[in-house]
Design a protein around this motif. Sequence first.
Motif, PDB file in Angstrom:
ATOM      1  N   ALA A  35      42.893  38.932  41.843  1.00 61.78           N
ATOM      2  CA  ALA A  35      43.348  38.856  43.194  1.00 61.78           C
ATOM      3  C   ALA A  35      42.424  39.696  44.134  1.00 61.78           C
ATOM      4  N   MET A  36      42.235  40.870  43.561  1.00 63.92           N
ATOM      5  CA  MET A  36      41.183  41.686  44.514  1.00 63.92           C
ATOM      6  C   MET A  36      39.933  41.229  44.608  1.00 63.92           C
ATOM      7  N   PHE A  37      39.397  40.601  43.367  1.00 65.44           N
ATOM      8  CA  PHE A  37      38.000  40.231  43.403  1.00 65.44           C
ATOM      9  C   PHE A  37      38.058  38.947  44.368  1.00 65.44           C
ATOM     10  N   SER A  38      39.117  37.956  44.327  1.00 64.75           N
ATOM     11  CA  SER A  38      39.166  36.775  45.122  1.00 64.75           C
ATOM     12  C   SER A  38      39.017  37.436  46.657  1.00 64.75           C
ATOM     13  N   LEU A  39      39.766  38.458  47.157  1.00 66.68           N
ATOM     14  CA  LEU A  39      39.976  39.079  48.475  1.00 66.68           C
ATOM     15  C   LEU A  39      38.377  39.567  48.888  1.00 66.68           C
ATOM     16  N   PHE A  40      37.875  40.116  47.895  1.00 75.47           N
ATOM     17  CA  PHE A  40      36.519  40.598  47.959  1.00 75.47           C
ATOM     18  C   PHE A  40      35.621  39.604  48.326  1.00 75.47           C
ATOM     19  N   LEU A  41      35.747  38.336  47.451  1.00 73.21           N
ATOM     20  CA  LEU A  41      34.903  37.207  47.800  1.00 73.21           C
ATOM     21  C   LEU A  41      34.874  36.624  49.178  1.00 73.21           C
ATOM     22  N   LEU A  42      36.321  36.664  49.396  1.00 72.25           N
ATOM     23  CA  LEU A  42      36.672  35.878  50.685  1.00 72.25           C
ATOM     24  C   LEU A  42      36.152  36.865  51.982  1.00 72.25           C
ATOM     25  N   ALA A  43      36.035  37.813  51.681  1.00 70.57           N
ATOM     26  CA  ALA A  43      35.329  38.954  52.756  1.00 70.57           C
ATOM     27  C   ALA A  43      33.924  38.509  52.699  1.00 70.57           C
ATOM     28  N   THR A 331      29.430  40.214  38.687  1.00 78.75           N
ATOM     29  CA  THR A 331      30.271  40.548  37.668  1.00 78.75           C
ATOM     30  C   THR A 331      30.366  41.810  37.285  1.00 78.75           C
ATOM     31  N   LEU A 332      29.576  42.898  37.609  1.00 70.82           N
ATOM     32  CA  LEU A 332      30.075  44.289  37.714  1.00 70.82           C
ATOM     33  C   LEU A 332      31.200  44.742  38.382  1.00 70.82           C
ATOM     34  N   VAL A 333      31.156  44.069  39.639  1.00 79.76           N
ATOM     35  CA  VAL A 333      32.248  44.412  40.322  1.00 79.76           C
ATOM     36  C   VAL A 333      33.595  43.949  39.882  1.00 79.76           C
ATOM     37  N   LEU A 337      36.695  46.251  38.678  1.00 77.42           N
ATOM     38  CA  LEU A 337      38.030  45.923  39.134  1.00 77.42           C
ATOM     39  C   LEU A 337      39.002  45.763  37.970  1.00 77.42           C
ATOM     40  N   ILE A 338      38.661  44.936  37.080  1.00 75.33           N
ATOM     41  CA  ILE A 338      39.670  44.949  35.828  1.00 75.33           C
ATOM     42  C   ILE A 338      39.699  46.365  34.974  1.00 75.33           C
ATOM     43  N   PHE A 339      38.670  47.017  35.057  1.00 76.28           N
ATOM     44  CA  PHE A 339      39.040  48.572  34.259  1.00 76.28           C
ATOM     45  C   PHE A 339      40.011  49.368  35.194  1.00 76.28           C
ATOM     46  N   ALA A 340      39.548  49.459  36.339  1.00 70.67           N
ATOM     47  CA  ALA A 340      40.482  50.108  37.305  1.00 70.67           C
ATOM     48  C   ALA A 340      42.190  49.837  37.265  1.00 70.67           C
ATOM     49  N   ASN A 341      42.132  48.676  37.473  1.00 72.51           N
ATOM     50  CA  ASN A 341      43.533  47.711  37.170  1.00 72.51           C
ATOM     51  C   ASN A 341      44.186  48.094  36.038  1.00 72.51           C
ATOM     52  N   LEU A 342      43.493  47.972  34.986  1.00 77.15           N
ATOM     53  CA  LEU A 342      43.840  48.249  33.586  1.00 77.15           C
ATOM     54  C   LEU A 342      44.749  49.640  33.306  1.00 77.15           C
ATOM     55  N   LEU A 343      43.851  50.642  33.914  1.00 74.35           N
ATOM     56  CA  LEU A 343      44.147  51.868  33.811  1.00 74.35           C
ATOM     57  C   LEU A 343      45.370  52.360  34.772  1.00 74.35           C
TER      58      LEU A 343
ATOM     59  N   THR B 106      29.811  51.651  41.227  1.00 70.96           N
ATOM     60  CA  THR B 106      28.224  51.502  40.774  1.00 70.96           C
ATOM     61  C   THR B 106      28.025  49.778  41.071  1.00 70.96           C
ATOM     62  N   GLY B 107      29.056  49.313  40.502  1.00 76.42           N
ATOM     63  CA  GLY B 107      28.967  47.735  40.602  1.00 76.42           C
ATOM     64  C   GLY B 107      29.122  47.176  42.171  1.00 76.42           C
ATOM     65  N   LEU B 108      30.157  47.840  42.997  1.00 74.93           N
ATOM     66  CA  LEU B 108      30.072  47.396  44.359  1.00 74.93           C
ATOM     67  C   LEU B 108      28.988  48.001  45.123  1.00 74.93           C
TER      68      LEU B 108
END
Lengths: 367, 306
Positions: A35-43, A331-333, A337-343, B106-108
């Motif tokens: 969802a966050m990635f989608s918002l990021f892409l929308l921006a 893909t890094l973004v 995002l997945i990593f931060a959300n997982l934690l 870093t990715g951002l």
Amino acid sequence: MSELLRERALVLMRAPGSFALAALPTLLAVCSALAMFSLFLLAQDVSPLEALRLMFKGAFGSSFAWANSLQRAAPLMLTALCVALPARAGLVVIGGEGALALGGLAAGSVAVMAPSLAVKAAVPLMVLMGALIGGLWIAFAGMLRQWRGVNETIGSLLLSYLGIALFNHLVEGALRDPASLNKPSTLPLPESWMVGAMPGLEVHWGFAFGAAACVLAWIFLRWSVPGFALNVVGGNVNVARLVGLPVDRLVIGACFAGGAAAGIAGAFEVAAVQGSANASLLSGYGYAGILVAFAARQNPLAVIVCAVLVGGIGASGSLLQRRLGLPDAATLVLQGLIFANLLAWEALQGRLANWQLRLSSLGARDV
Amino acid sequence: MSEAVVSTLAIGMIGGAIRVGTPYLFVSLGECITEKGGRVNLGLEGILVMGAMSGYALSYLSGSPWIGLLCAAAMGLCMGLLHGLICSLPRVNDIAFGIGLMLLGTGLAFFLGKGFIQPQAPQLPALSLGSFIADPRWRSALSINALFPIGVLLSLLLHWGLRSTRPGLALRLVGDHEGTARALGYPVATVRIIATAVGGAFAGVGGAYLSLCYPGSWSEGLSSGQGIMAVALVIFARWRPLGCLAAAMLFGAAGALGPALQSIGISSGYHLFNAAPYALTLAIMIASCRPRQTLGGTPGELSLTR
């Protein structure tokens, strides 16, 4: 008798429920990351639906895409083990990238030192050398922690930077093939040494090796005595000392095994993909492996699945770049995002434990 | 080696200590504040890269490097706030989330900074302290960026603030013994969140130094792990702001070894010379850490040194 059967049935019914509960934070984390990635892409004025469709297509939409994803998953499984095995002893080791680089360099240097070896000896020797060097590198981080009290997270990352510097120094210096002008590399492996694809697939044997290593690690942790001892160390190191477990040896051994896995990842990248040790080895598999291990909750079996998924994310990058003009860092973004959300969703786990308890007590009352 | 060569090398290292050491100074002061509150933020590396990118971008878009600097600090503040808030949730490990923030930042930065690799943004001004000296080597070594004196002032201010002000004492108490702080009525989580956010702002400024002063442009290989080394540097400085200043200069000198050697014509093995800060960090940590024993000055609630 019927009582016993009923109990069995209840246990079986409960199992999927508790499994789903355990997987719930991971699923929620992935959903909120998307969802966050989608918002990021929308921006960025990019349609998220189109991007996600392309990502799926680029990762798992064709046999070529599958081959690309699995090819990326092969080193990821092994670098994830570099995090997951020490994690069982309570360590957070993030130096997989350096171990991978040095493992690859060790494998590449076999072609420099002994170019006339037979294939049957050369490939095992390359894997062995990679495992040895990678293992020693991470074991050193474990030793520093156990013997000198140096924090292993920082120590392993510093060792990783040092390893990469050593890698660059040797690849551009003593071990450089003079014929490699634009892209410094070690001497290319003889054609016959290259590890081929598995029959019927376009994926090299490194994938099977990685998956087998994950299964072996799982069996080791689940069923062997040292594996159990390692879990005790990770659970409570004071208890482990109290019952006389060789804590230092177990921790350093786990680090060695993890580093060896990352080193083998480097060796296979050289022997199956690159054909020589060069800077293309340093494409971030070591760092993505951290994400894989955390997404798998340090469980080696789950590592296989997560590595394929993260490999898929990596594989879809080029399609996003070509069709939507997004930078390859997209893909890094998503990975970040997945990593931060997982934690962050880990916070839910405590609540879940309560629900799980309530679920099982419900079942118990029925009996 | 002749005398002239040695003096060129020495002057290069002294100038480099300030030039290369300033980002270490800011990031380590930020980490020092964060750790004084009892949390570790390994995500400073990600914040540093984000600060470098956003500072450079804003400096380019607005035409004023100071606006860029402000933006980098604000970006660091937001990311530090994020770390502080998330790590206040139950069961969230601050070290692990820091790694997550490092990867995310870093990715951002790589994604958003793609368009700013080419253009040249206005740079922060330099103060030439050595204009009265004839030797051009000294003059270039003493051409110091405006951020360095600010960093020195900040470390003095922090030294005083942590020792003799009420907020400073509250921060140290929260970091040393959570239970006591709670008993005295301090909002432990809030204090930590503020400390992490302020620490993030410092790291953002450190990043802006990289892109707006030295090396002075934005590229994906800009940071070489300064954010991580700052964590080790704070341990070496024993959580004292003035210690951070000294350690940052030492690290700067180590980082300047490679370029200084290149300037006198030794270029073979520059990958190894450039790795000198890592080796120094590791050596210092080996020398200063002890197993199963905390160092003097360690905040008691810190998970890093347990």
